[in-house]
Write a protein that holds these residues in place. Structure first.
Motif, short mmCIF file in Angstrom:
data_model
loop_
_atom_site.label_atom_id
_atom_site.label_comp_id
_atom_site.label_asym_id
_atom_site.label_seq_id
_atom_site.Cartn_x
_atom_site.Cartn_y
_atom_site.Cartn_z
N PHE A 179 56.69 -10.69 93.61
CA PHE A 179 55.91 -10.45 94.82
C PHE A 179 56.84 -10.66 96.02
CE2 PHE A 179 52.87 -10.96 98.19
CZ PHE A 179 51.91 -10.02 97.84
N PRO A 180 56.83 -9.76 96.98
CA PRO A 180 57.80 -9.84 98.09
C PRO A 180 57.57 -11.07 98.97
CG PRO A 180 56.15 -8.14 98.51
CD PRO A 180 55.96 -8.58 97.10
N ASP A 181 58.68 -11.61 99.48
CA ASP A 181 58.54 -12.69 100.46
C ASP A 181 58.09 -12.09 101.79
OD1 ASP A 181 60.80 -11.49 101.61
OD2 ASP A 181 62.19 -12.95 100.74
N MET A 182 57.84 -12.97 102.77
CA MET A 182 57.26 -12.49 104.02
C MET A 182 58.18 -11.51 104.74
SD MET A 182 55.65 -14.59 107.27
CE MET A 182 54.53 -15.51 106.22
N GLU A 183 59.48 -11.77 104.71
CA GLU A 183 60.42 -10.88 105.40
C GLU A 183 60.41 -9.48 104.78
OE1 GLU A 183 65.23 -10.44 106.23
OE2 GLU A 183 64.42 -12.33 105.48
N THR A 184 60.40 -9.44 103.43
CA THR A 184 60.37 -8.14 102.76
C THR A 184 59.06 -7.42 103.00
OG1 THR A 184 61.83 -9.01 101.03
CG2 THR A 184 60.63 -6.98 100.53
N LEU A 185 57.95 -8.17 102.95
CA LEU A 185 56.65 -7.54 103.18
C LEU A 185 56.54 -7.02 104.61
CD1 LEU A 185 53.98 -6.70 102.06
CD2 LEU A 185 53.09 -9.00 102.43
N GLN A 186 57.16 -7.71 105.56
CA GLN A 186 57.16 -7.21 106.94
C GLN A 186 57.92 -5.89 107.02
OE1 GLN A 186 57.72 -10.02 110.01
NE2 GLN A 186 57.74 -8.49 111.62
N SER A 222 47.12 -8.26 96.67
CA SER A 222 48.40 -7.63 96.37
C SER A 222 49.03 -7.03 97.62
CB SER A 222 48.19 -6.53 95.34
OG SER A 222 47.43 -5.46 95.90
N THR A 223 50.22 -6.46 97.42
CA THR A 223 50.91 -5.79 98.52
C THR A 223 50.07 -4.65 99.08
OG1 THR A 223 53.02 -6.30 97.46
CG2 THR A 223 53.05 -4.64 99.19
N GLU A 225 46.91 -4.26 99.00
CA GLU A 225 45.74 -4.77 99.71
C GLU A 225 46.13 -5.34 101.08
OE1 GLU A 225 43.13 -5.84 95.72
OE2 GLU A 225 44.67 -7.23 96.45
N ALA A 226 47.31 -5.94 101.15
CA ALA A 226 47.81 -6.41 102.45
C ALA A 226 47.97 -5.24 103.42
CB ALA A 226 49.14 -7.13 102.27
N LEU A 227 48.51 -4.13 102.91
CA LEU A 227 48.69 -2.95 103.77
C LEU A 227 47.35 -2.38 104.22
CD1 LEU A 227 51.57 -1.16 101.80
CD2 LEU A 227 51.75 -2.34 104.00
N ASP A 228 46.36 -2.35 103.33
CA ASP A 228 45.03 -1.87 103.70
C ASP A 228 44.42 -2.77 104.78
OD1 ASP A 228 45.16 0.20 101.91
OD2 ASP A 228 43.97 -0.79 100.36
N TRP A 229 44.58 -4.08 104.59
CA TRP A 229 43.99 -5.05 105.53
C TRP A 229 44.63 -4.91 106.91
CZ3 TRP A 229 45.78 -10.47 106.72
CH2 TRP A 229 44.80 -11.19 107.43
N ILE A 230 45.95 -4.83 106.94
CA ILE A 230 46.65 -4.70 108.22
C ILE A 230 46.29 -3.38 108.90
CG2 ILE A 230 48.94 -4.44 109.27
CD1 ILE A 230 49.95 -6.52 107.24
N ARG A 231 46.12 -2.34 108.11
CA ARG A 231 45.70 -1.05 108.68
C ARG A 231 44.35 -1.18 109.37
NH1 ARG A 231 44.47 4.46 105.15
NH2 ARG A 231 43.85 5.77 106.89
#
Length: 280
Positions: A179-186, A222-223, A225-231
């Motif tokens: 699972f990506p760390d915060m920097e990678t997920l950003q 998950s990643t 779901e994070a993208l959906d939420w931020i959208r």
């Protein structure tokens, strides 16, 4: 051929090394990781990056290995024989090619994705050992051997729902997508939503990782779901300060994008209630 990631897919060094090692060894690449970490998308991006066609075989619980090779439609042939159809004289008319056959018969190299192999019966991987190793199989009805004209790049994904046989694992190059760390997920967020307000991204990701680390959580978001939420946060133009305030004493804003079962919703409702109690 060298995969280095694409503008639409953030691949770390370990992942690119794994992809290129599998290509050089001419071995299937077995990719595991949490659902939503980009395993399926990896195959699509490898194909795009290398300029190759992608052949996708999505495995289900009822899928049999034979379906990836071919299927013989004996019922249709029997019906046609009763109707006097001349097609019955050529058994090849009743052979339906599978995804492996399509990949083997392609005039140029392709990327073959066998998606979620762990959904199938435990014998499924073993039944494909010889075909993936030798890149050929025999069609009993026609007596022909189908050999790969160009060895495809095979990418196999698994959500780790069941253990795969050792004999199968020995023939694969393995990589686990952490699972990506915060920097990678950003970086991933920036790729999907260029120009997004960084203050909102930082606050959203801080809250997202806090949610993932909550004790007792049944399903970690998950990643994807994070993208959906931020959208959704962006589309609602949520203020970072509002998001920070809600995190202390309420369910996460638009939590339906992150929490996918009632147990986790109840868990955060209880935590929010306790936080409000402490604040009074």
């Amino acid at each position: 051929m060298q995969f280095e990631g694409t503008s639409a897919y953030v691949a770390d060094k370990d992942l690119t090394v794994a992809v290129n090692a599998a290509i050089r060894l001419e071995r299937p690449l077995l990719v595991k990781g949490e659902p939503g970490t980009g395993k399926t998308e990896l195959a699509r991006q490898v194909a795009q990056s290398l300029g190759l066609d992608l052949i996708e075989w999505s495995v289900k619980s009822t899928t049999k290995a034979q379906q990836g090779l071919y299927e013989y439609d004996a019922v249709s042939r029997l019906r046609d024989s009763q109707l006097g159809d001349e097609r019955v004289n050529d058994v090849a008319n009743y052979i339906r090619r599978g995804k492996l056959w399509d990949a083997f018969a392609a005039d140029k190299k392709t990327v073959l994705l066998i998606d979620e192999i762990d959904k199938a019966d435990i014998e499924f991987p073993n039944d494909l050992l010889q075909e993936l190793d030798r890149m050929e199989f025999f069609v009993y009805e026609t007596g022909e051997t189908i050999r790969a004209r160009q060895r495809p790049i095979v990418i196999i994904t698994s959500n780790n729902e069941k253990e795969l046989p050792d004999a199968f694992l020995r023939r694969c190059f393995f990589h686990y997508i952490r699972f990506p760390d915060m920097e990678t997920l950003q970086r991933i967020v920036d790729v999907h939503y260029p120009g997004i307000k960084q203050a909102l991204v930082r606050e959203a990701l801080t809250q997202f990782y806090a949610i993932r680390e909550t004790a007792g959580l049944k399903k970690k978001p998950s990643t994807s779901e994070a993208l959906d939420w931020i959208r959704l946060l962006v589309s609602d133009d949520v203020d970072p300060e509002t998001l920070r305030g809600d995190a202390r004493n309420a369910l996460p804003k638009l939590h339906g994008a992150l929490l996918k079962n009632e147990q986790d919703v109840h868990l955060f409702e209880r935590l929010a209630f306790l936080a409000r109690q402490r604040g009074t």
